[in-house]
Structures are given as structure tokens and as C-alpha cells.
Design a protein around this motif. Structure first.
Motif, PDB file in Angstrom:
ATOM      1  N   ARG A   1      44.121   5.865 100.855  1.00  0.00           N
ATOM      2  CA  ARG A   1      44.296   4.476 100.398  1.00  0.00           C
ATOM      3  C   ARG A   1      43.559   3.439 101.257  1.00  0.00           C
ATOM      4  O   ARG A   1      43.706   2.242 101.077  1.00  0.00           O
ATOM      5  CB  ARG A   1      45.779   4.112 100.317  1.00  0.00           C
ATOM      6  CG  ARG A   1      46.554   5.061  99.416  1.00  0.00           C
ATOM      7  CD  ARG A   1      47.890   4.512  98.994  1.00  0.00           C
ATOM      8  NE  ARG A   1      48.586   5.428  98.134  1.00  0.00           N
ATOM      9  CZ  ARG A   1      48.358   5.606  96.825  1.00  0.00           C
ATOM     10  NH1 ARG A   1      47.402   4.890  96.251  1.00  0.00           N
ATOM     11  NH2 ARG A   1      49.053   6.470  96.133  1.00  0.00           N
ATOM     12  N   LYS A   2      42.727   3.899 102.181  1.00  0.00           N
ATOM     13  CA  LYS A   2      41.910   3.000 102.980  1.00  0.00           C
ATOM     14  C   LYS A   2      40.471   3.100 102.497  1.00  0.00           C
ATOM     15  O   LYS A   2      39.959   4.177 102.243  1.00  0.00           O
ATOM     16  CB  LYS A   2      41.997   3.412 104.454  1.00  0.00           C
ATOM     17  CG  LYS A   2      41.061   2.645 105.374  1.00  0.00           C
ATOM     18  CD  LYS A   2      41.062   3.252 106.770  1.00  0.00           C
ATOM     19  CE  LYS A   2      40.005   2.621 107.654  1.00  0.00           C
ATOM     20  NZ  LYS A   2      39.930   3.298 108.984  1.00  0.00           N
ATOM     21  N   LYS A   3      39.813   1.944 102.364  1.00  0.00           N
ATOM     22  CA  LYS A   3      38.431   1.945 101.889  1.00  0.00           C
ATOM     23  C   LYS A   3      37.521   2.680 102.858  1.00  0.00           C
ATOM     24  O   LYS A   3      37.538   2.425 104.056  1.00  0.00           O
ATOM     25  CB  LYS A   3      37.922   0.511 101.715  1.00  0.00           C
ATOM     26  CG  LYS A   3      38.497  -0.223 100.519  1.00  0.00           C
ATOM     27  CD  LYS A   3      37.827  -1.568 100.331  1.00  0.00           C
ATOM     28  CE  LYS A   3      38.389  -2.306  99.137  1.00  0.00           C
ATOM     29  NZ  LYS A   3      37.720  -3.624  98.942  1.00  0.00           N
TER      30      LYS A   3
ATOM     31  N   LYS B   1      38.320   5.444  98.400  1.00  0.00           N
ATOM     32  CA  LYS B   1      39.452   5.289  99.313  1.00  0.00           C
ATOM     33  C   LYS B   1      39.846   6.655  99.861  1.00  0.00           C
ATOM     34  O   LYS B   1      39.891   7.639  99.102  1.00  0.00           O
ATOM     35  CB  LYS B   1      40.642   4.666  98.588  1.00  0.00           C
ATOM     36  CG  LYS B   1      40.420   3.230  98.125  1.00  0.00           C
ATOM     37  CD  LYS B   1      41.665   2.674  97.445  1.00  0.00           C
ATOM     38  CE  LYS B   1      41.450   1.233  97.001  1.00  0.00           C
ATOM     39  NZ  LYS B   1      42.665   0.683  96.333  1.00  0.00           N
TER      40      LYS B   1
END
Length: 925
Positions: free
Chosen positions: A866-868, A863
Motif C-alpha cells: 500500500r506504499k507507492k 503500490k
């Protein structure tokens, strides 16, 4: 071998000193009340492989280091240690160490200590009943042991206190505790010191003279700031130092030239050195009478520093043969070695058990290394000719290749290739443990036996060893051959009939006669308690020259063989030797690797200077070598440089001298850099021992004189803490104090660590399968210590933590996090350094990096803020979209940037467990 920790030692009050004026300062040792100081035993400086006692959980050692009050030279924070003589210096360079709690103090009311009483404190001492004491002379040689251990058993205690004399310039070690069996203070002195041993004193890890530990008292003294022995590359040098208790009219000379001492006692002297060795005496006189003297040995090796010198890497047979299962394995390793700056390989083709790493054995029929049965040795590929593969790939990569042979070693105590078929070759030893008998080494009662040697004087043995060298040179395109263990085992060998006859002939040639065997060499005399004393015979000195001559004559034969094949092949076959740097004790092994033109000077400080007779000088075999590798296996920069310099003095520049660095003893990347650069300046090249301990990234940085910057972050999941992870320090690098390191199968079979750390082994399916010292660290009770050097599970890893002695941080952290059966995952995060701290002119950043799963793992998720992130790489299961975790996994994503400084958080999860988190800063203009 050990890197030494620092102890912060508490200051203890002294109750005063009682000196008897009647005997010129004789001191009576006071009785010690037991239990006055809480004692803890068993704790060691991290990295030490030797016994160590006296550690306190608080880190203060349970006692203090304080010197006498006049001109006190030992600060409260200094770690003062005594180091016993190694059991066998050819196997283990360092002896057991112990902290010294008190220096020149009244010991009344104190217990649980090893103390040092110097000649300045008093010239005699009364050793109380049930104490253990060791008396040393001015050369750190043991002259008396009071209440020694006999064959590992508790002492037969003297029935009354014992009066001992402290020699001028010498000192006394005194030990007391109230439990010989469990506390270990008295046991350390009783078991590790015997008459004739040479010991060392250390201050904060460095070997120092007694004068650096005690005060000088009211006597004038001269001290030089530099080491006692070192090499320089410039002809001009300024020596600096200090003088104490100087009076008007006193005169100081340095190297024969008057020097000025300022009002604070400091001086400096500009020297012009001659090429080679310079013995620089600094002398203080008063009215023509010498008051103090110190000698500095300097070797001038003209620059410039060689930039393209040889850097050889030793590949030991035992720990490495099974690593090379294919030709590709050999090639891939050599590619990394060449990239790191390695220029040549020393391949150990005959280990000390007698098995060989080559298959064209038409002259000896020696068995191949794949036939070994030792659990630590099995696994070599029987279809792969290791020497042939190394030759082929070294040629392709421009590396030199030398074949090393353990010459006169032919077995361990439980496995050998040829010794059982030739028992008549086995060395015959005359050892104290055997009650006066002469026995084959494998039948001797001696403890700590490892290697079984054969007799170098036996003609059949010599022919067989020459045949080993010949089949290598004849059948393989090697650049050279190397003699390892081309020596006698130790002073106790060889006392066979064959040797007796040859020694008798040797004496007859010199008009001497052998009258009693082995008494004319030495006689073991036993007291009523079974303790042996070695009494020298009339031909004691002849014995050492004879044995060195045996080895020298063998090197003559090896040289002749290499030259014959060199002419036949139309290329030179180099001959080299691999020897210990501690030359002053190697006469006991029959090794004289010096130039025959070397002449001993007392300022070198050898203990047995009488060894160096004309007959002994003539046995110097350096003329048979193309280069010499000396094992500068010490653990501090000053010690290593000392022995490099000694090597220069002994060889006189007649052949290239390579400093051999034991990577296990210089574990820190920065220390490696310092030592490697010293070797470049002080010698003609270096050898790194050995491949199993090499981290090519740190070696490359050290050879390039660059500070090592770790390119990765090592992370391990925390059981029960889904949002946390443990950051480790290094992957597959020797453990140091203050580190949490990880070891995988790429490192080897085991961690090569001592028993004083905490280790957590994670198996190939991701569960904790073994813990070492978990409870000890959590409860801080080290009375019973688990072994480290943990086996590395196949497909798994070992976490290994160590702290400076007495510290609880890393060991307790790891111990508290992991328990048997816990699921644990780990990964390396790389690539972030390319972005951290950069400044860009655009508002979007393409961020890329790599994740490598260590040990077991089925899925990976990265991540970014917090984004893949997107993952690439081989797809083990395309339908499910899973990434193949057996290979490094690339990740990438586009990150939007705001004006100014941006924090970017990278998180890594393996099987849903967090294994890494890293925040980097990127500035957008």
C-alpha cells in the motif's frame, strides 16, 4: 482445427433391444417421439473450426454415450464423436464433427441425436421415414446415404422407410430431430457425408477403430495396448495387450512367436525389431483356425536422439508481410527466433495469389506483395525487399533461409497477380456441381472455393514457375527453395484439352487407347434429383499415375535448375517440398512423395490400395529432394506420432524427414513440449507453422523439454469495481479451453479463434468497441452465434474467453464484466517470481519488477504493501512526473521484513484503475 472438449454424459436407461432371429440379427429401428429430450444446437468444443451441434447448457450433450452391455467398452464419461471427411483436405485437415449420443441401443422414445448402430447389434436396419442414415463399411468408407442433402438443400425424403444392410465390420449412423433447419442432427449427416467418403471415429479426441467403441460380443478378440502405428528408437520392445473369450488350447502368437496369456487375459511379448518398418501381427488361433488378429506397425529408427536437429519456422506471406515494415522489424523477430531455438526460416515468397515477397523479378515481372488489395493482405512496405532483408539478417544470425513458392496456385477467387492475364493457364475442373460441364475453376458452381490453380501439365505454366524459382536462386543468396502446393488442386482437375492430349500419349506409350473423354477417367451420372455418382472409367488407375508423373517430372526440372546454379555459385542449393502427411489420399492431388522403392502393405490400412501400381510407384519424387517436410497437422499426440511414423515408412530414411507442426492445433504449452520432443525422437527435424502463431517463450521451453512457466501476471481492470481486477491467462497465445487470453497487435490482425468463445474488443482509446457472444453466454442461448476471430483494434486489445463445451465459468465471467463503452485498462506485472518463496537473512528487501501497459494508458501507479513504489523509465512529461506508458516501466522499493514469513502485496493501477494485484511470500531468518 480443434482441440476436443470433454463432455460429462448422463446415463440414460435402455428400453431393451429387439432382434429378429429370422434374419440373423436384423434390427428394426423404432420410431422416436419428438421432444423427449431437450436439445440445444450450435455449441462447439472450444477451438474447433468446424460445425458442431447438440450441445446442452448443462454440459451433458442432452444425451448419453452407452455401449451394448456385453463387454461394454465405452464409459459414461467418454466423448464419442464422428468426424466427416474434410471438404478439401488440402485446405482444412479436420472435417465437421458431431457427438454420438447412443451406441448400439434401442432408440425407441428418443429424439434429437446422432446414434451409432454396429454390425454386432444387427446386420440390417430399417431407417424410419424422415430420418437420415449413413452406412459405413469395415474401412470407415461411406457406402450408402439415406436421405442426403442435394447441393446444400434439404433432402428429398424417401416416401417410405428404407431397409439397409450393415456390412460385416461396419456400422450405421442414424440421425433424428424434429426440425431439420434449426436443430441440425439430421442436417449434419445429410450435408457432410456422401458415398466414397472416408470418415473417422474419435474417443475423447483420439481417432480410434470401431472396436474401441463397441463391445466384442461373445467372439474372441485381441487388443494391443500400444497405438496401431508408432516409431521406436530401441531395437528391443515389449508389446502388451489382452485377449477376450480365450479357451484352453487356444494359441496366441506375436510376430510369429508364441506368447503366454495369463488367467486375466493379459499378455506381453518381447520383440527384436529390424531397422525400418516392422509389421507385427498378433494372432489368436483355435485348433489351427484363426479366430482374431490385430496388426501393429512399428518403425525402428535407431537412436541416439539428435540434439542439434533442424528446427525451421515457416513465415507465411499473407498474415505476416505487413508486420515487417522495416529492416529492424525483420531483425528483431529473427533474434527472438534464434534465441528460442529456431535454426532456419522458410519464407513464403510467393503466396497462393501469385504475388511475391521479393523485388528482383527480372524473369517473371511478378508484382510485389505490397500491390495486393485484399483487406486482409494490404499493408506491406513497397520500399522493403523482404527476401533480401531475411537473407541478410539470417546470415548475420547463423540461420538458414529457404524460399517457399506456392507453385501451381495462382490466385484466390477475388484476387490474383497473373491469372487474369493468362486465363488459358487456369485449371479446368470436372465437378459434380457443374452438371457434367468442364469449366475453369473460377466459373465452377462449387462451394467453398479458395485457391485458383493452374494446370501443371501446361508447358507455359511450367516454364513460368521455373522462371520464378530461377530468379530467386539467381538474385538472392538463399540456402534452398521449397515447393509448396506443387500439385494438382484435387481429383476434379485438370480436364483441359492440353491434359487430354498428354494423357492420350501416356496411354499410347503403354499400348492403351483413350476412347472417351473424360468418361475413361470417370463419368458423373446424375439421378432425377440432381445427385451425382462418380462412375470409374477403364483408365481410372492410369489417370492417377499419369498425374503423379506430371508432378514428378516438374520436380526433376526444379532439381536440375538448383544443381546448375549450385555449381555456378559454388554452394549447394537445397530443394525441399512441403506436403500433407495424409499420403493415402494425396494421389488425388498428384503427389507421390514416397520413395520409388516403397511397396504398399495392406496392414497400413490405406483405403484405395489398388492405386499403388508399378507405374504409380515410379512417380515417387523423393530422390529430387534434400529434405521433406510433411504436415503432421493433427491435434493429438497419438495422431501426430502416427503420421510421423507413416512418413518414416514411406521415405524409407532416404532423405531427412521433418515433422511440420501446426501450432494452431497444439495450443497448450505442455502439448507443444510433448509433440516437439516426439518429433526429435521420431523424425530428423521439425518445422513450425507458422510465425503468426508462434509464442517464442513457449516454443523455447518446448524445444528445451522444459515445462513452460509463465513469467508474468496478466491483469485487466473491472469496470465499476475499483478494488478488483480480472486475472487473464496468457498474452498473445492461441486460445485454449478454460483460458481468458488477451491479443494485441503484436499477435496479428485478428485473434484466430473460432466462434464459440466470448470476445471483448477494447479500442485504442481504452473503451470497449465490440463484443461477441456476450448475450449468448449471459443468457446461455447459443442458437444464434456471433463470429469470433475478432479484429484486434490498432493500439488496443481483445479479451477472449473459452470453456470446455457446456461450461459457463470463463465465458460468463467475461461477458458479465464488460459492456460497450466501458473504460478498460490492462497491464503485465513481471519480476515477482524472483522473490516469491525465497528465504533471506536480512530484514530489508530491495524489491524490483516491471509493469507493461497493454493498450491505452496515460499513468501508472505501483503500490507495495500500500506504499507507492518508485517508477523509472522515460519521462513523457518530466514537469508533471508522468511515466511514458509506451515502454515497460521499472518499479522498485525497499520492504522491511519481520522474522518469519512475510506477505508482500504488489498492486498496479493504470489511470487509477486496478489492473493487477499479487501477493508474494518472503521468509526472513
Amino acid at each position: 482445427m480443434a482441440l476436443i472438449c470433454s463432455l460429462v454424459l448422463a446415463l440414460w436407461p435402455s428400453s431393451g433391444i429387439q432382434v429378429s432371429a429370422q434374419n440373423g440379427g436384423a434390427v428394426t429401428g423404432g420410431s422416436a417421439s419428438s421432444g423427449s429430450t431437450t436439445a440445444y444446437t450450435g455449441e462447439s468444443p472450444s477451438g474447433s473450426t468446424t460445425a458442431y451441434t447438440g450441445e446442452s447448457p448443462s454440459g451433458n450433450g442432452g444425451a448419453a454415450n452407452t455401449a451394448s452391455t456385453d463387454n461394454q467398452s465405452v464409459a459414461a464419461a467418454d466423448l464419442i464423436e464422428v468426424e466427416a471427411e474434410p471438404i478439401d483436405i488440402t485446405i482444412e485437415l479436420n472435417g465437421p464433427r458431431h457427438a454420438i449420443a447412443y451406441v448400439d441401443q434401442d432408440l425407441s422414445g428418443k429424439s434429437d441425436y446422432v446414434a451409432l448402430i454396429s454390425h454386432l447389434y444387427g446386420n440390417a436396419y430399417t431407417v424410419p421415414k424422415y430420418y437420415v442414415a449413413v452406412v459405413m463399411d469395415h474401412q470407415n468408407k461411406v457406402v450408402q446415404v439415406v436421405n442426403p442433402s442435394v447441393n446444400g438443400l434439404p433432402p428429398v425424403w424417401e416416401p417410405a422407410p428404407v431397409d439397409v444392410v450393415i456390412p460385416e465390420g461396419g456400422f450405421l449412423l442414424l440421425a433424428h430431430d424434429d426440425s431439420y433447419a434449426s436443430k441440425g442432427f439430421k442436417k449434419y449427416l445429410a450435408e457432410n457425408f456422401q458415398q466414397g467418403d472416408i470418415i473417422k471415429l474419435r474417443k475423447n479426441g483420439d481417432v480410434v477403430p470401431l472396436a474401441d467403441i463397441i463391445s466384442s460380443g461373445p467372439r474372441p478378440s485381441v487388443k494391443v495396448d500400444q497405438q496401431s502405428m508408432f516409431t521406436v528408437n530401441e531395437q528391443s520392445f515389449t508389446l502388451t495387450g489382452s485377449v477376450t473369450h480365450i479357451q484352453p488350447g487356444d494359441a496366441l502368437t506375436v510376430y510369429g512367436t508364441p506368447a503366454t496369456v495369463d488367467e486375466t487375459g493379459l499378455f506381453e511379448a518381447a520383440l527384436t525389431l529390424q531397422e525400418g518398418v516392422n509389421y507385427v501381427d498378433t494372432v489368436l488361433t483355435r485348433d489351427g483356425e484363426e479366430l482374431a488378429r490385430t496388426s501393429t506397425v512399428m518403425y525402428y529408427k535407431p537412436g541416439p536422439i539428435v540434439t542439434d536437429e533442424e528446427v525451421l519456422m515457416w513465415v507465411e506471406q499473407g498474415p505476416n508481410a505487413k508486420k515487417f515494415q522495416s529492416s529492424e522489424d525483420v531483425y528483431n523477430m529473427l533474434v527472438k527466433a534464434a534465441d528460442a531455438g529456431i535454426t532456419g526460416i522458410i519464407l513464403d515468397v510467393k503466396g497462393y495469389e501469385g504475388f511475391v515477397s521479393y523485388q528482383q523479378n527480372d524473369l517473371t515481372g511478378r508484382p510485389y506483395v505490397s500491390e495486393m488489395t485484399d483487406p486482409n493482405r494490404i499493408g506491406a512496405n513497397p520500399e522493403l525487399d523482404l527476401l533480401e532483408e531475411f537473407v541478410k539478417h539470417c546470415r548475420a544470425l547463423g540461420l538458414t533461409i529457404h524460399a517457399a513458392v506456392n507453385v501451381f496456385a495462382e490466385g484466390s477467387m477475388h484476387e490474383n497477380a497473373v491469372l487474369d492475364a493468362h486465363p488459358e493457364w487456369e485449371e479446368m475442373v470436372y465437378r459434380p456441381e457443374d452438371g457434367g460441364q468442364i469449366l475453369p475453376i473460377r466459373q465452377s458452381a462449387a462451394a467453398n472455393k479458395i485457391v485458383a490453380f493452374v494446370n501443371p501439365a501446361d508447358e507455359d505454366v511450367r516454364e513460368y514457375q521455373l522462371a520464378t524459382f530461377e530468379e530467386i536462386i539467381k538474385n538472392y543468396d538463399v540456402d534452398g527453395i521449397n515447393l509448396d502446393r506443387g500439385r494438382y488442386d484435387n481429383y476434379f482437375a485438370d480436364f483441359s484439352e492440353e491434359t487430354r492430349e498428354q494423357f492420350e500419349e501416356y496411354l499410347e506409350e503403354r499400348g492403351k487407347e483413350l476412347e472417351a473423354w473424360p468418361d475413361d477417367v470417370y463419368k458423373l451420372v446424375y439421378d432425377s434429383e440432381g445427385r451425382a455418382t462418380r462412375v470409374e472409367g477403364q483408365h481410372y488407375l492410369d489417370w492417377w499415375a499419369f498425374r503423379s508423373g506430371v508432378i514428378k517430372s516438374f520436380t526433376d526440372e526444379v532439381r536440375e535448375l538448383a544443381d546448375e546454379y549450385g555449381e555456378e555459385k559454388g554452394k549447394p542449393i537445397q530443394v525441399s517440398a512441403y506436403v500433407g502427411s495424409w499420403y493415402d489420399s494425396l494421389y488425388m492431388n498428384g503427389i507421390n512423395w514416397a520413395s520409388p522403392d516403397f511397396r504398399y502393405d495392406g496392414r497400413l490400412g490405406f483405403t484405395e490400395d489398388r492405386i499403388y501400381t508399378d507405374d504409380y510407384y515410379s512417380t515417387g519424387y523423393i530422390g529430387n529432394l534434400d529434405f521433406l517436410m510433411i504436415g503432421t497437422y493433427q491435434s493429438t499426440e497419438s495422431e501426430i506420432e502416427h503420421y510421423m511414423t507413416l512418413g518414416n515408412i514411406l521415405t524409407r530414411g532416404e532423405v531427412p524427414l521433418y515433422a511440420s507442426i501446426a501450432l494452431s492445433n497444439v495450443r497448450e504449452p505442455e502439448l507443444q513440449r510433448i509433440v516437439f520432443q516426439a518429433a526429435k525422437q521420431k523424425t530428423d527435424g521439425m518445422m513450425l507453422f507458422d510465425y503468426s502463431l508462434v509464442n517464442f517463450d513457449t516454443v523455447k521451453a518446448a524445444l528445451n523439454d522444459e515445462a513452460y512457466v509463465k513469467p508474468y501476471q496478466l491483469g485487466i481492470s473491472k469496470p465499476g469495481q475499483p478494488d478488483g481486477f480480472l486475472e487473464g491467462d496468457f498474452l498473445n497465445m492461441n486460445r485454449n479451453e478454460g483460458n481468458i487470453n488477451m491479443f494485441t497487435n503484436e499477435f496479428g490482425l485478428s485473434t484466430d479463434t473460432n466462434k464459440w468463445g466470448v470476445e471483448i474488443a477494447v479500442g485504442g482509446t481504452g473503451q470497449v468497441v465490440h463484443t461477441a457472444n456476450k448475450e449468448q453466454a449471459m443468457n446461455w442461448n447459443w442458437t444464434i452465434v456471433d463470429a469470433n476471430d475478432s479484429d484486434i483494434p490498432e493500439g488496443g486489445f481483445v479479451l477472449s474467453a473459452a470453456d470446455p463445451s457446456g461450461m459457463r465459468e470463463k465465458r460468463q465471467l467475461v461477458a458479465g464484466l464488460y459492456a460497450m463503452g466501458d473504460e478498460v485498462r490492462a497491464a503485465l506485472l513481471e519480476g515477482f517470481r524472483a522473490y516469491d518463496g525465497i528465504t533471506v537473512d536480512h530484514h530489508q528487501l530491495q524489491l524490483e519488477g516491471t509493469v507493461t501497459v497493454l493498450g491505452f494508458g496515460e499513468s501508472v501507479e505501483v503500490k507495495i504493501n500500500r506504499k507507492k513504489a518508485k517508477l523509472s523509465g522515460n519521462r513523457a512529461n518530466p514537469r508533471a512526473g508522468q511515466t511514458d506508458t509506451s515502454e515497460p516501466i521499472d518499479f522498485s522499493d525497499k520492504v522491511k521484513l519481520a522474522q518469519g514469513e512475510n506477505s508482500i502485496v504488489i498492486e498496479v493501477y493504470v489511470d487509477g484503475m486496478k489492473t493487477n494485484e499479487k501477493t508474494i511470500l518472503v521468509t526472513c531468518n
